[in-house]
Design a protein around this motif. Structure first.
Motif, PDB file in Angstrom:
ATOM      1  N   ILE A 233       0.767  -1.032  -0.192  1.00  0.00           N
ATOM      2  CA  ILE A 233       0.053  -0.012  -0.051  1.00  0.00           C
ATOM      3  C   ILE A 233       0.867   1.158  -0.177  1.00  0.00           C
ATOM      4  CG2 ILE A 233      -0.294  -0.225   2.595  1.00  0.00           C
ATOM      5  CD1 ILE A 233      -2.800   1.466   2.214  1.00  0.00           C
ATOM      6  N   ILE A 234       0.627   2.426  -0.728  1.00  0.00           N
ATOM      7  CA  ILE A 234       1.285   3.484  -0.847  1.00  0.00           C
ATOM      8  C   ILE A 234       0.260   4.754  -0.853  1.00  0.00           C
ATOM      9  CG2 ILE A 234       3.328   2.799  -1.638  1.00  0.00           C
ATOM     10  CD1 ILE A 234       2.757   3.776  -4.363  1.00  0.00           C
ATOM     11  N   VAL A 235       0.302   5.637  -0.353  1.00  0.00           N
ATOM     12  CA  VAL A 235      -0.512   6.894  -0.424  1.00  0.00           C
ATOM     13  C   VAL A 235       0.214   7.965  -1.239  1.00  0.00           C
ATOM     14  CG1 VAL A 235      -1.563   8.547   1.123  1.00  0.00           C
ATOM     15  CG2 VAL A 235      -1.634   6.719   1.837  1.00  0.00           C
ATOM     16  N   ASN A 236      -0.263   8.672  -2.202  1.00  0.00           N
ATOM     17  CA  ASN A 236       0.243   9.553  -2.965  1.00  0.00           C
ATOM     18  C   ASN A 236      -0.705  10.772  -3.200  1.00  0.00           C
ATOM     19  OD1 ASN A 236       0.585  10.942  -5.991  1.00  0.00           O
ATOM     20  ND2 ASN A 236       2.482  10.474  -4.939  1.00  0.00           N
ATOM     21  N   LYS A 237      -0.362  12.036  -2.396  1.00  0.00           N
ATOM     22  CA  LYS A 237      -1.228  12.991  -2.473  1.00  0.00           C
ATOM     23  C   LYS A 237      -2.696  12.885  -2.146  1.00  0.00           C
ATOM     24  CE  LYS A 237       0.982  15.416  -6.356  1.00  0.00           C
ATOM     25  NZ  LYS A 237       0.790  15.880  -7.686  1.00  0.00           N
ATOM     26  N   GLU A 238      -3.708  12.644  -2.635  1.00  0.00           N
ATOM     27  CA  GLU A 238      -5.177  12.463  -2.091  1.00  0.00           C
ATOM     28  C   GLU A 238      -5.545  10.948  -2.408  1.00  0.00           C
ATOM     29  OE1 GLU A 238      -4.714  15.182  -4.247  1.00  0.00           O
ATOM     30  OE2 GLU A 238      -4.337  16.439  -2.712  1.00  0.00           O
ATOM     31  N   ASN A 239      -4.694  10.464  -3.043  1.00  0.00           N
ATOM     32  CA  ASN A 239      -5.163   8.846  -3.385  1.00  0.00           C
ATOM     33  C   ASN A 239      -4.411   7.808  -2.690  1.00  0.00           C
ATOM     34  OD1 ASN A 239      -5.781  10.327  -6.291  1.00  0.00           O
ATOM     35  ND2 ASN A 239      -7.254   9.353  -5.331  1.00  0.00           N
ATOM     36  N   VAL A 240      -5.061   6.494  -2.533  1.00  0.00           N
ATOM     37  CA  VAL A 240      -4.396   5.477  -1.854  1.00  0.00           C
ATOM     38  C   VAL A 240      -4.233   4.304  -3.142  1.00  0.00           C
ATOM     39  CG1 VAL A 240      -4.612   3.671  -0.102  1.00  0.00           C
ATOM     40  CG2 VAL A 240      -5.494   6.099   0.363  1.00  0.00           C
ATOM     41  N   TYR A 241      -2.966   3.579  -3.158  1.00  0.00           N
ATOM     42  CA  TYR A 241      -2.971   2.641  -3.969  1.00  0.00           C
ATOM     43  C   TYR A 241      -2.577   1.447  -3.383  1.00  0.00           C
ATOM     44  CZ  TYR A 241      -2.686   6.777  -7.347  1.00  0.00           C
ATOM     45  OH  TYR A 241      -2.892   7.484  -8.028  1.00  0.00           O
ATOM     46  N   ILE A 242      -3.059   0.321  -3.846  1.00  0.00           N
ATOM     47  CA  ILE A 242      -2.861  -1.162  -2.985  1.00  0.00           C
ATOM     48  C   ILE A 242      -2.654  -2.060  -4.055  1.00  0.00           C
ATOM     49  CG2 ILE A 242      -4.266  -0.481  -0.982  1.00  0.00           C
ATOM     50  CD1 ILE A 242      -6.509  -2.049  -2.102  1.00  0.00           C
ATOM     51  N   ALA A 243      -1.867  -3.159  -3.655  1.00  0.00           N
ATOM     52  CA  ALA A 243      -1.701  -4.300  -4.599  1.00  0.00           C
ATOM     53  C   ALA A 243      -2.326  -5.444  -3.668  1.00  0.00           C
ATOM     54  CB  ALA A 243      -0.354  -4.549  -4.993  1.00  0.00           C
ATOM     55  N   THR A 244      -3.087  -6.163  -4.141  1.00  0.00           N
ATOM     56  CA  THR A 244      -3.723  -7.278  -3.445  1.00  0.00           C
ATOM     57  C   THR A 244      -3.175  -8.797  -3.684  1.00  0.00           C
ATOM     58  OG1 THR A 244      -5.596  -7.812  -4.809  1.00  0.00           O
ATOM     59  CG2 THR A 244      -5.929  -6.173  -3.281  1.00  0.00           C
ATOM     60  N   ILE A 245      -3.368  -9.728  -2.955  1.00  0.00           N
ATOM     61  CA  ILE A 245      -2.755 -11.030  -2.978  1.00  0.00           C
ATOM     62  C   ILE A 245      -3.383 -11.612  -4.183  1.00  0.00           C
ATOM     63  CG2 ILE A 245      -2.934 -13.291  -2.166  1.00  0.00           C
ATOM     64  CD1 ILE A 245      -2.323 -12.065   0.476  1.00  0.00           C
ATOM     65  N   ASP A 246      -4.577 -11.357  -4.765  1.00  0.00           N
ATOM     66  CA  ASP A 246      -4.947 -11.944  -6.085  1.00  0.00           C
ATOM     67  C   ASP A 246      -4.934 -11.129  -7.115  1.00  0.00           C
ATOM     68  OD1 ASP A 246      -6.797  -9.834  -5.371  1.00  0.00           O
ATOM     69  OD2 ASP A 246      -8.618 -11.006  -5.602  1.00  0.00           O
ATOM     70  N   SER A 277       3.129   8.059 -12.245  1.00  0.00           N
ATOM     71  CA  SER A 277       2.199   7.107 -12.384  1.00  0.00           C
ATOM     72  C   SER A 277       2.748   5.746 -11.183  1.00  0.00           C
ATOM     73  CB  SER A 277       2.180   6.629 -13.996  1.00  0.00           C
ATOM     74  OG  SER A 277       3.909   6.051 -14.075  1.00  0.00           O
ATOM     75  N   LEU A 278       1.970   4.636 -11.551  1.00  0.00           N
ATOM     76  CA  LEU A 278       1.970   3.620 -10.456  1.00  0.00           C
ATOM     77  C   LEU A 278       2.803   2.603 -11.182  1.00  0.00           C
ATOM     78  CD1 LEU A 278       1.041   2.495  -7.763  1.00  0.00           C
ATOM     79  CD2 LEU A 278      -0.785   1.487  -8.874  1.00  0.00           C
ATOM     80  N   TYR A 279       3.746   2.047 -10.475  1.00  0.00           N
ATOM     81  CA  TYR A 279       4.670   0.772 -10.785  1.00  0.00           C
ATOM     82  C   TYR A 279       4.675  -0.376  -9.733  1.00  0.00           C
ATOM     83  CZ  TYR A 279       7.369   3.884 -14.006  1.00  0.00           C
ATOM     84  OH  TYR A 279       7.578   4.705 -14.933  1.00  0.00           O
ATOM     85  N   ALA A 280       4.292  -1.528 -10.388  1.00  0.00           N
ATOM     86  CA  ALA A 280       4.382  -2.490  -9.469  1.00  0.00           C
ATOM     87  C   ALA A 280       5.334  -3.762  -9.871  1.00  0.00           C
ATOM     88  CB  ALA A 280       2.776  -3.122  -9.562  1.00  0.00           C
ATOM     89  N   PHE A 286       8.607  -9.024 -13.891  1.00  0.00           N
ATOM     90  CA  PHE A 286       8.094  -7.959 -14.840  1.00  0.00           C
ATOM     91  C   PHE A 286       7.801  -6.939 -13.800  1.00  0.00           C
ATOM     92  CE2 PHE A 286       6.453 -12.310 -16.598  1.00  0.00           C
ATOM     93  CZ  PHE A 286       6.835 -11.866 -17.807  1.00  0.00           C
ATOM     94  N   LEU A 287       7.740  -5.630 -14.529  1.00  0.00           N
ATOM     95  CA  LEU A 287       7.290  -4.393 -13.952  1.00  0.00           C
ATOM     96  C   LEU A 287       6.237  -3.965 -14.520  1.00  0.00           C
ATOM     97  CD1 LEU A 287       8.503  -2.182 -12.194  1.00  0.00           C
ATOM     98  CD2 LEU A 287       9.716  -1.007 -13.889  1.00  0.00           C
ATOM     99  N   ILE A 288       5.102  -3.772 -13.901  1.00  0.00           N
ATOM    100  CA  ILE A 288       3.603  -3.319 -14.474  1.00  0.00           C
ATOM    101  C   ILE A 288       3.847  -1.902 -14.100  1.00  0.00           C
ATOM    102  CG2 ILE A 288       1.366  -3.395 -14.203  1.00  0.00           C
ATOM    103  CD1 ILE A 288       1.775  -6.347 -13.143  1.00  0.00           C
ATOM    104  N   ASN A 289       3.410  -1.019 -15.147  1.00  0.00           N
ATOM    105  CA  ASN A 289       3.168   0.621 -15.121  1.00  0.00           C
ATOM    106  C   ASN A 289       1.787   0.598 -15.519  1.00  0.00           C
ATOM    107  OD1 ASN A 289       4.331   3.308 -16.913  1.00  0.00           O
ATOM    108  ND2 ASN A 289       3.939   3.204 -14.759  1.00  0.00           N
ATOM    109  N   VAL A 290       1.092   1.437 -14.657  1.00  0.00           N
ATOM    110  CA  VAL A 290      -0.190   1.950 -14.736  1.00  0.00           C
ATOM    111  C   VAL A 290      -0.314   3.503 -14.660  1.00  0.00           C
ATOM    112  CG1 VAL A 290      -2.640   1.685 -14.072  1.00  0.00           C
ATOM    113  CG2 VAL A 290      -1.128  -0.234 -13.636  1.00  0.00           C
ATOM    114  N   SER A 291      -0.903   4.016 -15.837  1.00  0.00           N
ATOM    115  CA  SER A 291      -0.912   5.512 -15.604  1.00  0.00           C
ATOM    116  C   SER A 291      -1.905   5.803 -14.385  1.00  0.00           C
ATOM    117  CB  SER A 291      -1.806   5.998 -16.986  1.00  0.00           C
ATOM    118  OG  SER A 291      -2.975   5.510 -16.985  1.00  0.00           O
ATOM    119  N   SER A 292      -1.806   7.059 -14.199  1.00  0.00           N
ATOM    120  CA  SER A 292      -2.456   7.765 -12.847  1.00  0.00           C
ATOM    121  C   SER A 292      -3.766   7.457 -12.741  1.00  0.00           C
ATOM    122  CB  SER A 292      -1.908   9.092 -12.416  1.00  0.00           C
ATOM    123  OG  SER A 292      -2.051  10.061 -13.510  1.00  0.00           O
ATOM    124  N   ASP A 293      -4.711   7.727 -14.126  1.00  0.00           N
ATOM    125  CA  ASP A 293      -5.945   7.366 -14.212  1.00  0.00           C
ATOM    126  C   ASP A 293      -6.382   6.227 -14.367  1.00  0.00           C
ATOM    127  OD1 ASP A 293      -5.123   7.185 -16.828  1.00  0.00           O
ATOM    128  OD2 ASP A 293      -5.787   8.867 -17.684  1.00  0.00           O
TER     129      ASP A 293
END
Length: 327
Positions: A233-246, A277-280, A286-293
């Motif tokens: 889990i990370i918090v960036n500005k007003e948003n929270v981003y999470i990665a789940t086990i599934d 943007s978000l990196y996982a 692999f490195l997954i990159n997802v745009s902020s939107d």
């Protein structure tokens, strides 16, 4: 008969191994420049905000240190003026260059305005006046026998001190009268339930607290919670981003409303990082990159040993004895 049993055992083993599912992206891009650099040694220990290397150098938001911790000490936090807080997991706390004797094993600590807030391995919390070494507040909580290694440090929030405990609670203490003013049960029932992340979204004065199994949003208006099996889990500005086990990546608002999400079948996420943007980081390299939107994503090759420790801080991902800087 003996040969038959061996053959059957081998067949069962092969069937079990072949039934394991792994993330296999349909398209892997090479359109990324990752500046890979070597570290002096590999990661020995870490929490959510930093790590200690085998040669006793440390990793923080400031990068890799030039200095080394004394032998036997591990990093746990930074002071506001940049001093290192480290523990020897026995009877000492290192604050800058000064060693302080403590009454038990310290696993989390924060200092502000001359006050030291600590969490001990037996789940006791204590607030200490650094000027005279006087205990201002102390509470003995139930011992937690199983903990996630990402133990969160206490947090000073205005006139309040937030103690994240090892048994899924946040104890809020007033800095004005040194008394407990609130006890928030974040996740009291699960086996692994220590607080692994504690952040404040300043714009809405919202506290985001997480255990491996639950996220709680605490604002002046309300307390909200959602259950997730969290990988990170990370918090960036007003948003929270999470990665789940599934294998889900989810973007949440401060009040835990799901803004967007993507699922990567069989993906096992090791760490999250955010630049613009978000990196996982995914376990199969692999490195997954997802745009902020969350409207676009890309997958890149990123080779690493998934048995080794990994930590993402800012725009860097540290792993094994190397690190990369994200664009």
């Amino acid at each position: 008969m003996k040969h038959l049993l061996i053959s059957l055992s081998a067949l069962l083993l092969f069937t079990a191994c072949s039934s394991k599912k792994y993330y296999e992206p349909e398209d892997v891009s090479s359109n990324i420049e990752l500046n890979k650099e070597s570290m002096s040694s590999s990661i020995k220990s870490m929490n959510k905000i930093g790590a200690t290397l085998e040669d006793n150098r440390i990793i923080t938001k400031n990068g890799i240190s030039e200095f080394e911790l004394p032998e036997g000490f591990d990093f746990i936090n930074l002071t506001d003026d940049g001093k290192i807080i480290a523990t020897n997991y026995i009877d000492k706390l290192l604050i800058g260059n000064q060693e302080k004797k403590v009454k038990d094993v310290v696993v989390a600590a924060t200092i502000k305005n001359g006050k030291l807030a600590v969490v001990y391995s037996n789940n006791t919390i204590e607030l200490i006046d650094m000027n005279n070494d006087k205990t201002l507040f102390k509470e003995y909580l139930p011992i937690s026998l199983a903990n996630d290694t990402r133990i969160a440090n206490p947090y000073f929030m205005g006139n309040l001190i937030l103690f994240p405990t090892l048994n899924g609670k946040v104890i809020i203490v007033s800095a004005l009268n040194n008394e407990s003013v609130k006890n928030i049960a974040v996740d009291p029932d699960n086996e692994f339930n220590n607080i692994i992340s504690l952040n404040v979204i300043e714009s809405s004065q919202t506290l985001i607290v997480a255990t491996p199994n639950k996220i709680v949003s605490i604002s002046p208006k309300e307390v909200l919670s959602k259950e997730y099996d969290l990988r990170d889990i990370i918090v960036n500005k007003e948003n929270v981003y999470i990665a789940t086990i599934d294998g889900q990546l989810i973007k949440l608002t401060a009040n835990l409303e799901e803004v967007a999400k993507k699922k990567y079948k069989y993906a096992k996420i090791h760490a999250l990082a955010f630049t613009d943007s978000l990196y996982a980081v995914e376990s199969q390299g692999f490195l997954i990159n997802v745009s902020s939107d969350f409207k676009q994503d890309a997958v890149y090759d990123f080779s690493f040993d998934n048995e080794e420790r990994m930590i993402a801080i800012g725009n860097r991902i540290y792993y094994n004895s190397k690190y990369i800087t994200l664009p």
